[in-house]
Design a protein around this motif. Structure first.
Motif, PDB file in Angstrom:
ATOM      1  N   LEU A 294       0.830  -1.210   0.000  1.00 23.87           N
ATOM      2  CA  LEU A 294       0.000   0.000   0.000  1.00 23.87           C
ATOM      3  C   LEU A 294       0.863   1.258   0.000  1.00 23.87           C
ATOM      4  O   LEU A 294       0.514   2.259  -0.631  1.00 23.87           O
ATOM      5  N   VAL A 295       1.988   1.216   0.685  1.00 19.02           N
ATOM      6  CA  VAL A 295       2.896   2.363   0.703  1.00 19.02           C
ATOM      7  C   VAL A 295       3.531   2.562  -0.664  1.00 19.02           C
ATOM      8  O   VAL A 295       3.533   3.666  -1.223  1.00 19.02           O
ATOM      9  N   ARG A 296       4.048   1.495  -1.238  1.00 17.39           N
ATOM     10  CA  ARG A 296       4.824   1.638  -2.470  1.00 17.39           C
ATOM     11  C   ARG A 296       3.941   1.772  -3.711  1.00 17.39           C
ATOM     12  O   ARG A 296       4.216   2.597  -4.578  1.00 17.39           O
ATOM     13  N   GLU A 297       2.879   0.984  -3.806  1.00 16.99           N
ATOM     14  CA  GLU A 297       2.067   1.007  -5.023  1.00 16.99           C
ATOM     15  C   GLU A 297       1.019   2.108  -5.000  1.00 16.99           C
ATOM     16  O   GLU A 297       0.733   2.728  -6.039  1.00 16.99           O
ATOM     17  N   ALA A 298       0.402   2.375  -3.835  1.00 18.22           N
ATOM     18  CA  ALA A 298      -0.669   3.370  -3.749  1.00 18.22           C
ATOM     19  C   ALA A 298      -0.185   4.714  -3.229  1.00 18.22           C
ATOM     20  O   ALA A 298      -0.969   5.660  -3.169  1.00 18.22           O
ATOM     21  N   GLY A 299       1.094   4.816  -2.825  1.00 11.86           N
ATOM     22  CA  GLY A 299       1.609   6.080  -2.314  1.00 11.86           C
ATOM     23  C   GLY A 299       1.099   6.424  -0.936  1.00 11.86           C
ATOM     24  O   GLY A 299       1.103   7.601  -0.530  1.00 11.86           O
ATOM     25  N   SER A 300       0.673   5.434  -0.174  1.00 15.13           N
ATOM     26  CA  SER A 300       0.140   5.677   1.166  1.00 15.13           C
ATOM     27  C   SER A 300       1.259   5.978   2.151  1.00 15.13           C
ATOM     28  O   SER A 300       2.323   5.345   2.103  1.00 15.13           O
ATOM     29  N   VAL A 301       1.025   6.910   3.071  1.00 17.73           N
ATOM     30  CA  VAL A 301       1.934   7.032   4.201  1.00 17.73           C
ATOM     31  C   VAL A 301       1.682   5.834   5.107  1.00 17.73           C
ATOM     32  O   VAL A 301       0.630   5.180   5.051  1.00 17.73           O
ATOM     33  N   ARG A 302       2.649   5.537   5.961  1.00 22.95           N
ATOM     34  CA  ARG A 302       2.599   4.300   6.732  1.00 22.95           C
ATOM     35  C   ARG A 302       1.355   4.220   7.623  1.00 22.95           C
ATOM     36  O   ARG A 302       0.729   3.168   7.736  1.00 22.95           O
ATOM     37  N   SER A 303       0.962   5.328   8.244  1.00 27.05           N
ATOM     38  CA  SER A 303      -0.195   5.297   9.133  1.00 27.05           C
ATOM     39  C   SER A 303      -1.481   5.013   8.368  1.00 27.05           C
ATOM     40  O   SER A 303      -2.358   4.289   8.842  1.00 27.05           O
ATOM     41  N   LYS A 304      -1.600   5.584   7.175  1.00 26.00           N
ATOM     42  CA  LYS A 304      -2.784   5.308   6.356  1.00 26.00           C
ATOM     43  C   LYS A 304      -2.807   3.853   5.930  1.00 26.00           C
ATOM     44  O   LYS A 304      -3.867   3.200   5.918  1.00 26.00           O
ATOM     45  N   ALA A 305      -1.667   3.298   5.557  1.00 26.48           N
ATOM     46  CA  ALA A 305      -1.606   1.893   5.164  1.00 26.48           C
ATOM     47  C   ALA A 305      -2.031   0.984   6.318  1.00 26.48           C
ATOM     48  O   ALA A 305      -2.762   0.006   6.120  1.00 26.48           O
TER      49      ALA A 305
ATOM     50  N   ALA B 160       7.903   5.353   1.433  1.00 26.14           N
ATOM     51  CA  ALA B 160       8.623   4.087   1.586  1.00 26.14           C
ATOM     52  C   ALA B 160      10.038   4.301   2.120  1.00 26.14           C
ATOM     53  O   ALA B 160      10.653   3.366   2.634  1.00 26.14           O
ATOM     54  N   ARG B 161      10.550   5.527   2.023  1.00 28.32           N
ATOM     55  CA  ARG B 161      11.937   5.776   2.389  1.00 28.32           C
ATOM     56  C   ARG B 161      12.117   6.921   3.377  1.00 28.32           C
ATOM     57  O   ARG B 161      13.220   7.141   3.872  1.00 28.32           O
ATOM     58  N   GLU B 162      11.020   7.658   3.656  1.00 33.09           N
ATOM     59  CA  GLU B 162      11.110   8.785   4.565  1.00 33.09           C
ATOM     60  C   GLU B 162       9.886   8.797   5.482  1.00 33.09           C
ATOM     61  O   GLU B 162       8.847   8.257   5.149  1.00 33.09           O
ATOM     62  N   ASP B 163      10.055   9.442   6.630  1.00 31.13           N
ATOM     63  CA  ASP B 163       8.940   9.654   7.549  1.00 31.13           C
ATOM     64  C   ASP B 163       8.266  10.960   7.150  1.00 31.13           C
ATOM     65  O   ASP B 163       8.696  12.045   7.543  1.00 31.13           O
ATOM     66  N   VAL B 164       7.238  10.870   6.333  1.00 37.96           N
ATOM     67  CA  VAL B 164       6.584  12.057   5.789  1.00 37.96           C
ATOM     68  C   VAL B 164       5.097  12.018   6.109  1.00 37.96           C
ATOM     69  O   VAL B 164       4.515  10.964   6.395  1.00 37.96           O
ATOM     70  N   ALA B 165       4.464  13.185   6.034  1.00 39.72           N
ATOM     71  CA  ALA B 165       3.033  13.282   6.277  1.00 39.72           C
ATOM     72  C   ALA B 165       2.230  13.094   4.998  1.00 39.72           C
ATOM     73  O   ALA B 165       1.087  12.626   5.045  1.00 39.72           O
ATOM     74  N   LEU B 166       2.799  13.490   3.859  1.00 37.59           N
ATOM     75  CA  LEU B 166       2.127  13.379   2.576  1.00 37.59           C
ATOM     76  C   LEU B 166       3.026  12.641   1.603  1.00 37.59           C
ATOM     77  O   LEU B 166       4.204  12.980   1.446  1.00 37.59           O
ATOM     78  N   GLY B 167       2.460  11.638   0.944  1.00 39.58           N
ATOM     79  CA  GLY B 167       3.188  10.928  -0.089  1.00 39.58           C
ATOM     80  C   GLY B 167       2.874  11.487  -1.462  1.00 39.58           C
ATOM     81  O   GLY B 167       2.353  12.609  -1.600  1.00 39.58           O
ATOM     82  N   PRO B 168       3.138  10.726  -2.517  1.00 33.93           N
ATOM     83  CA  PRO B 168       2.889  11.203  -3.881  1.00 33.93           C
ATOM     84  C   PRO B 168       1.410  11.137  -4.217  1.00 33.93           C
ATOM     85  O   PRO B 168       0.652  10.371  -3.625  1.00 33.93           O
ATOM     86  N   LEU B 169       0.983  11.923  -5.206  1.00 36.12           N
ATOM     87  CA  LEU B 169      -0.305  11.685  -5.821  1.00 36.12           C
ATOM     88  C   LEU B 169      -0.160  10.477  -6.739  1.00 36.12           C
ATOM     89  O   LEU B 169       0.942  10.083  -7.102  1.00 36.12           O
ATOM     90  N   ILE B 170      -1.273   9.900  -7.117  1.00 37.75           N
ATOM     91  CA  ILE B 170      -1.238   8.595  -7.762  1.00 37.75           C
ATOM     92  C   ILE B 170      -0.502   8.625  -9.094  1.00 37.75           C
ATOM     93  O   ILE B 170       0.154   7.661  -9.471  1.00 37.75           O
ATOM     94  N   ASP B 171      -0.588   9.739  -9.846  1.00 35.26           N
ATOM     95  CA  ASP B 171       0.148   9.834 -11.101  1.00 35.26           C
ATOM     96  C   ASP B 171       0.291  11.298 -11.494  1.00 35.26           C
ATOM     97  O   ASP B 171      -0.267  12.198 -10.859  1.00 35.26           O
TER      98      ASP B 171
END
Length: 484
Positions: A91-102, A318-329
Motif C-alpha cells: 500500500l505504501v509503495r504502489e498506492a503512495g500511502s503514508v505508513r499510518s494510512k496503510a 517508503a523511504r522517509e517519515d513524511v506526512a504526505l506521499g505522492p499523488l497517484i500519477d
C-alpha cells in the motif's frame, strides 16, 4: 517465498487459478516511477469466461453451510492480520500511502472480514401474515454473481467491502481493481481468499482498463454491480446497468464540508481540518474539501490551518517519515495544481502550499474564495483546503447544501447547535466534533445526490440489502382447491 511473492502472480490474473496473460502491465511506484512488477491483464473474453464459471461455482458456494462460509471469512481476517506488514508495504509503495494510512486501511480490511463472518448466520428473511391457510415467507437469497469495480485511493478496503459481504452471503464475485493498484487492490484479495479456503471459481481477479469494466457490467451472469469511483464513470455504469435491469450500487465523489461553529476550540478544529484535508494527500472521497468557518474565528482558524499545512513534509513514504506521499500519477498532480492556479487567477489567495513538490503536492490553504471558484465547486482529490466564512447557521446550511455532492459533513463546536444544523444538511453522513473522514465496517456508508445511490456498504442491513434478492415463498399442507 513471501505471501505476495511475484512468482505467484507475476504476468498473471486469477480466474479459476492463476493464468498467464499475453497482455501485461507494469506495477509502478508513484513516488519514484520504479517498476515493482507486472500483472496480467484480462480481456473482455476473459471476463465472459470468468462470469460463466462464477455462475457455475456460485451454486455450490451458496449451498455451502453458513458455518463453512463464516469460517472462510474468519480465516481471511486472520490472514490479513498475519500478513499485515507485507500488505502495508504494498500500500505504501504502489498506492503512495503514508505508513499510518496503510496501517489504518489494513485494519479496516481485518475488521471487514470479521464483521462479514457474522453474515451467514444473520436472519435471512421473515414470516409474513397471510389471509390463506398457509405459511408465507419472505426470504433472502444470494443475488448470484456480483461485479466489483474498485478505485486506486483505498484500493484494498474499497474493493473488499463489497467482496467480503458478497462472498459471505453466498455470491460469486468478479473483481476489477484500478489498473494503478492492481496488486494492493486485487492480488492481495485474491491471495487472501485463496489461502483462506474459498473454493475455486468463486472469486475472479480481472485487472484491466475500461473495456474490462464494461464487460463486467454487461456480462449476463452479473446481477449486481458494486462500483466505487468518480461520479462521471458512476453515471455511465448506472445508465448501462439500468438498461440491462441490473442493480448498481454506486459510491461516488464528494466535496465534503467541515463547519467550524462560533466558540469552537480553534487549535483542535485546525488539527481536525488538516487531518480531513491532507490524509492520503486528499485522495479520499470523504476528504474535507470545503472549510466553512464562523466569521468570528475565520482569521485565527486560517492562520492555524496554514501553520499545520506548512509543517507537513511531502516525500516518498517508503523511504522517509513524511506526512504526505505522492499523488497517484502525474495527470492527477497536474489536475490539482490546475484547479489551484485557476482559482488564484479568479481571485483566491494562497495562505500555504500551492506548489508541486516532486511527485507530490504541498498541503495547501486557499482563502479569499467565492463559492463559484473551481477550488470550492469541484472535487479536487488533492491536499487542498479552501476556507470561506459564514455568519449564521442558516447561511452555513445553505452553503453546505449548495453542492452537487452529499457524502460527508463534519461540524465542530457546540453540540446543540451542531445537532440543529445536522437536521438541515443533505448528506449521507454527519459527524459532530469530528472531521469528514470516518469509516467502520459495521456502519452504513454511502452518499446522496451526485455522491451515489445511498448506503449500500457496511453493517448487516446494508450488506444484506445490497447482495441478496428477496423471494416470496408460500407453503400449504395440501394442494389448494381451485374453482377450475
Amino acid at each position: 517465498m513471501t505471501f505476495l511473492d511475484s512468482a505467484v502472480w507475476g504476468g498473471k490474473f486469477c480466474s479459476d487459478g492463476w493464468r498467464h496473460s499475453p497482455a501485461r502491465q507494469p506495477v509502478t511506484e508513484p513516488a519514484t516511477g520504479d517498476r515493482l512488477g507486472t500483472v496480467g491483464v484480462a480481456t473482455a473474453e476473459d471476463v465472459d469466461r470468468a462470469a460463466a464459471r462464477a455462475a457455475e461455482a456460485q451454486r455450490a458456494w451458496a449451498a455451502t453451510s453458513p458455518q463453512r462460509r463464516a469460517a472462510v471469512l474468519r480465516r481471511a481476517g486472520e490472514l490479513f492480520t498475519e500478513h499485515a506488514a507485507e500488505i502495508e508495504d504494498w500500500l505504501v509503495r504502489e498506492a503512495g500511502s503514508v505508513r499510518s494510512k496503510a496501517g489504518f486501511e489494513t485494519g479496516l480490511a481485518i475488521g471487514e472480514c470479521f464483521e462479514c463472518a457474522a453474515l451467514p448466520a444473520h436472519p435471512q428473511g421473515e414470516v409474513l401474515t397471510s389471509e390463506d391457510a398457509r405459511w408465507s415467507l419472505a426470504r433472502r437469497r444470494p443475488a448470484g454473481v456480483v461485479g466489483v469495480i474498485a478505485p486506486f485511493n483505498f484500493p484494498l478496503v474499497l474493493g473488499l467491502r463489497s467482496v467480503a459481504p458478497a462472498l459471505a452471503l453466498g455470491n460469486a464475485v468478479l473483481l476489477k481493481p484500478d489498473p494503478r493498484t492492481a496488486v494492493s487492490g486485487g492480488v492481495v484479495v485474491a491471495r487472501i481468499f485463496e489461502e483462506a479456503g474459498l473454493p475455486a471459481g468463486v472469486l475472479h481477479l480481472l485487472p484491466g482498463d475500461g473495456a474490462v469494466g464494461r464487460a463486467v457490467v454487461e456480462a449476463p451472469e452479473v446481477r449486481v454491480v458494486s462500483f466505487t469511483g468518480s461520479t462521471p464513470v458512476g453515471r455511465a455504469i448506472g445508465e448501462r446497468a439500468g438498461r440491462l435491469l441490473k442493480r448498481a450500487h454506486l459510491e461516488l465523489g464528494g466535496n465534503n464540508a467541515l463547519v467550524v461553529l462560533p466558540g469552537a476550540d480553534v487549535a483542535r478544529a485546525a488539527s481536525a481540518g488538516a487531518f480531513g484535508s491532507y490524509l492520503h494527500q486528499g485522495q479520499i472521497c470523504m476528504t474535507t474539501g470545503r472549510h466553512l468557518v464562523h466569521e468570528s474565528l475565520v482569521d485565527e482558524y486560517t492562520a492555524a490551518l496554514a501553520a499545520k499545512a506548512d509543517s507537513l513534509r511531502v516525500g516518498d513514504p517508503a523511504r522517509e517519515d513524511v506526512a504526505l506521499g505522492p499523488l497517484i500519477d502525474r495527470g492527477q498532480l497536474e489536475r490539482v495544481h490546475g484547479i489551484v492556479t485557476d482559482s488564484v487567477a479568479a481571485g483566491a489567495k494562497i495562505a500555504a502550499g500551492g506548489e508541486i513538490d516532486g511527485a507530490g503536492y504541498r498541503a495547501t490553504v486557499l482563502t479569499g474564495l467565492t463559492t463559484d471558484m473551481p477550488a470550492w465547486r469541484e472535487e479536487i482529490f488533492g491536499p487542498v483546503a479552501p476556507v470561506v466564512s459564514f455568519s449564521t447557521a442558516e447561511e452555513a446550511a445553505r452553503i453546505v447544501n449548495d453542492s452537487e455532492y452529499g457524502l460527508s459533513v463534519g461540524i465542530l463546536g457546540d453540540v446543540g447547535t451542531a445537532m440543529r444544523l445536522a437536521d438541515r444538511i443533505d448528506s449521507g453522513k454527519v459527524h459532530i466534533n469530528e472531521q469528514t473522514v470516518s469509516d467502520e465496517p459495521n456502519a452504513p456508508f454511502g452518499g446522496v445526490k451526485a455522491s451515489g445511490t445511498g448506503s449500500r456498504f457496511g453493517g448487516p442491513a446494508a450488506n444484506v440489502e445490497a447482495f441478496t434478492e428477496t423471494q416470496w415463498l408460500t407453503v400449504r399442507p395440501d394442494i389448494a382447491d381451485y374453482p377450475f
